[in-house]
Design a protein around this motif. Structure first.
Motif, PDB file in Angstrom:
ATOM      1  N   GLN A   1       0.838  -1.212   0.000  1.00 57.91           N
ATOM      2  CA  GLN A   1       0.000   0.000   0.000  1.00 57.91           C
ATOM      3  C   GLN A   1       0.870   1.259   0.000  1.00 57.91           C
ATOM      4  OE1 GLN A   1      -2.978  -0.002   3.090  1.00 57.91           O
ATOM      5  NE2 GLN A   1      -4.104  -1.722   2.190  1.00 57.91           N
ATOM      6  N   LEU A   2       1.975   1.215   0.742  1.00 58.39           N
ATOM      7  CA  LEU A   2       2.859   2.383   0.754  1.00 58.39           C
ATOM      8  C   LEU A   2       3.498   2.593  -0.621  1.00 58.39           C
ATOM      9  CD1 LEU A   2       4.210   4.698   2.249  1.00 58.39           C
ATOM     10  CD2 LEU A   2       5.947   3.101   3.067  1.00 58.39           C
ATOM     11  N   LEU A   3       3.866   1.514  -1.278  1.00 60.58           N
ATOM     12  CA  LEU A   3       4.437   1.631  -2.622  1.00 60.58           C
ATOM     13  C   LEU A   3       3.426   2.251  -3.583  1.00 60.58           C
ATOM     14  CD1 LEU A   3       6.642   1.042  -4.748  1.00 60.58           C
ATOM     15  CD2 LEU A   3       5.742  -1.287  -4.918  1.00 60.58           C
TER      16      LEU A   3
ATOM     17  N   ILE B   1       3.714   5.952  -5.408  1.00 59.80           N
ATOM     18  CA  ILE B   1       3.640   6.131  -6.868  1.00 59.80           C
ATOM     19  C   ILE B   1       2.560   7.176  -7.196  1.00 59.80           C
ATOM     20  CG2 ILE B   1       2.965   4.999  -9.039  1.00 59.80           C
ATOM     21  CD1 ILE B   1       4.292   2.414  -7.927  1.00 59.80           C
ATOM     22  N   LEU B   2       1.421   7.093  -6.513  1.00 61.08           N
ATOM     23  CA  LEU B   2       0.324   8.039  -6.787  1.00 61.08           C
ATOM     24  C   LEU B   2       0.667   9.459  -6.329  1.00 61.08           C
ATOM     25  CD1 LEU B   2      -2.889   6.011  -5.814  1.00 61.08           C
ATOM     26  CD2 LEU B   2      -1.719   6.139  -8.008  1.00 61.08           C
TER      27      LEU B   2
ATOM     28  N   LYS C   1       6.082 -10.273  -2.374  1.00 61.41           N
ATOM     29  CA  LYS C   1       6.534  -9.433  -1.252  1.00 61.41           C
ATOM     30  C   LYS C   1       7.331  -8.244  -1.802  1.00 61.41           C
ATOM     31  CE  LYS C   1       8.535 -10.069   3.360  1.00 61.41           C
ATOM     32  NZ  LYS C   1       9.185  -8.811   3.481  1.00 61.41           N
ATOM     33  N   VAL C   2       6.981  -7.075  -1.394  1.00 61.89           N
ATOM     34  CA  VAL C   2       7.718  -5.896  -1.859  1.00 61.89           C
ATOM     35  C   VAL C   2       9.174  -6.034  -1.423  1.00 61.89           C
ATOM     36  CG1 VAL C   2       7.926  -3.383  -1.677  1.00 61.89           C
ATOM     37  CG2 VAL C   2       5.660  -4.434  -1.742  1.00 61.89           C
TER      38      VAL C   2
ATOM     39  N   LYS D   1      13.454   7.942  -5.065  1.00 64.39           N
ATOM     40  CA  LYS D   1      12.639   8.564  -4.015  1.00 64.39           C
ATOM     41  C   LYS D   1      11.609   7.566  -3.483  1.00 64.39           C
ATOM     42  CE  LYS D   1       8.955  11.182  -4.160  1.00 64.39           C
ATOM     43  NZ  LYS D   1       7.972  12.196  -4.510  1.00 64.39           N
ATOM     44  N   THR D   2      10.893   6.932  -4.405  1.00 64.50           N
ATOM     45  CA  THR D   2       9.871   5.952  -4.001  1.00 64.50           C
ATOM     46  C   THR D   2      10.516   4.812  -3.220  1.00 64.50           C
ATOM     47  OG1 THR D   2       8.609   6.505  -5.957  1.00 64.50           O
ATOM     48  CG2 THR D   2       8.063   4.426  -4.894  1.00 64.50           C
ATOM     49  N   ALA D   3      11.637   4.316  -3.717  1.00 63.93           N
ATOM     50  CA  ALA D   3      12.320   3.210  -3.042  1.00 63.93           C
ATOM     51  C   ALA D   3      12.745   3.630  -1.632  1.00 63.93           C
ATOM     52  CB  ALA D   3      13.531   2.781  -3.868  1.00 63.93           C
ATOM     53  N   ASN D   4      13.258   4.842  -1.494  1.00 57.53           N
ATOM     54  CA  ASN D   4      13.674   5.313  -0.167  1.00 57.53           C
ATOM     55  C   ASN D   4      12.490   5.441   0.786  1.00 57.53           C
ATOM     56  OD1 ASN D   4      16.517   5.608  -0.112  1.00 57.53           O
ATOM     57  ND2 ASN D   4      16.400   7.450  -1.385  1.00 57.53           N
ATOM     58  N   VAL D   5      11.343   5.877   0.260  1.00 56.90           N
ATOM     59  CA  VAL D   5      10.149   5.985   1.113  1.00 56.90           C
ATOM     60  C   VAL D   5       9.772   4.605   1.647  1.00 56.90           C
ATOM     61  CG1 VAL D   5       7.663   6.490   1.145  1.00 56.90           C
ATOM     62  CG2 VAL D   5       9.224   8.059  -0.016  1.00 56.90           C
TER      63      VAL D   5
END
Ligand code: SF4
Length: 240
Positions: free
Chosen positions: A59-61, A65-66, A131-132, A148-152
């Motif tokens: 969900q965080l991924l 992205i959104l 699994k993410v 950025k997304t990966a770091n989040v």
């Protein structure tokens, strides 16, 4: 659930003329100044985290992205219905791109984002067993996930400090506070990784993002109520 930090109360009622501040002259002064900045951020935002609502890494991924070119508030309005309609990664993988694009339309760039989310779901299912992944290298192979997304995801969900999230707030404030002379997010991240202790990488971004929303806003920063005023010599500091 992640929460937004309340605005700092002790300064907002007292507006003082911002100070003109001289630059640090040597490494020792720069180090001392950075320490004071971090201490002040800790005092202002002791317990902040990501403002995107989520219950798991997937969900965080999706939310991250959104959130590209969109506010977290808007994303948080869209995702409850989305995660209800598509409760599993498999549901996203099997979604119609057109239908998903309609559902995320209000977040902007909806066709690209729908393609990325469906692509990410397929990648996570086929390459990572549903699994993410937990490494930067693997996450960067997921559609829609840049650094950025990966770091989040790594920092907020897995608590793994692989880098520093550089969004528009971190970019602007790192420049104003002279923590970087660069303009590109990747270079700014490298500068911050050199400057900050690794155990500060995750929290620093959360704190600066909140600071950027509440005080050091893009236009007309609120320097008169800013606790970092005595340390700031930004060119666009509001001295009037
Ligand atoms: S609001 Fe931003 S620009 Fe103004 S004093 Fe604070 S850190 Fe500097």
């Amino acid at each position: 659930m992640p929460t937004e930090a309340a605005p700092p109360k002790d300064r907002t009622s007292k507006v003082t003329p911002p100070k003109q501040v001289r630059k640090p002259k040597n490494a020792a002064e720069r180090k001392a100044r950075l320490g004071r900045i971090l201490t002040e951020l800790d005092r202002l935002y002791p317990n902040v985290t990501c403002a995107l609502h989520h219950k798991n890494a997937w969900q965080l991924l999706v939310s991250t992205i959104l959130s590209a070119q969109c506010t977290d508030e808007r994303v948080n309005m869209v995702t409850p219905g989305l995660f209800k309609k598509y409760p599993t990664i498999k549901d996203f993988a099997n979604a119609s791109q057109e239908e998903l694009a309609r559902e995320i339309r209000s977040t902007g760039f909806f066709n690209n984002k729908a393609r990325s989310v469906i692509g990410a779901a397929n990648r996570v299912l086929t390459e990572f067993g549903g699994k993410v992944p937990q490494t930067m290298e693997e996450l960067l192979t997921v559609p829609g996930a840049a650094r950025k997304t990966a770091n989040v995801v790594l920092g907020t969900w897995y608590k793994i400090a692989t880098g520093v999230v550089v969004d528009t707030h971190v970019q602007r404030i790192s420049q104003r506070l002279d923590l970087t002379k660069n303009g590109e997010p990747v270079k700014i991240e490298q500068d911050l990784m050199k400057l900050l202790p690794q155990d500060r990488w995750i929290q620093f971004s959360h704190q600066v993002i909140h600071f950027g929303r509440q005080i050091c806003v893009a236009r007309a920063p609120k320097c008169g109520i800013c606790p970092l005023d005595p340390l700031c010599y930004a060119k666009d500091k509001a001295l009037a």
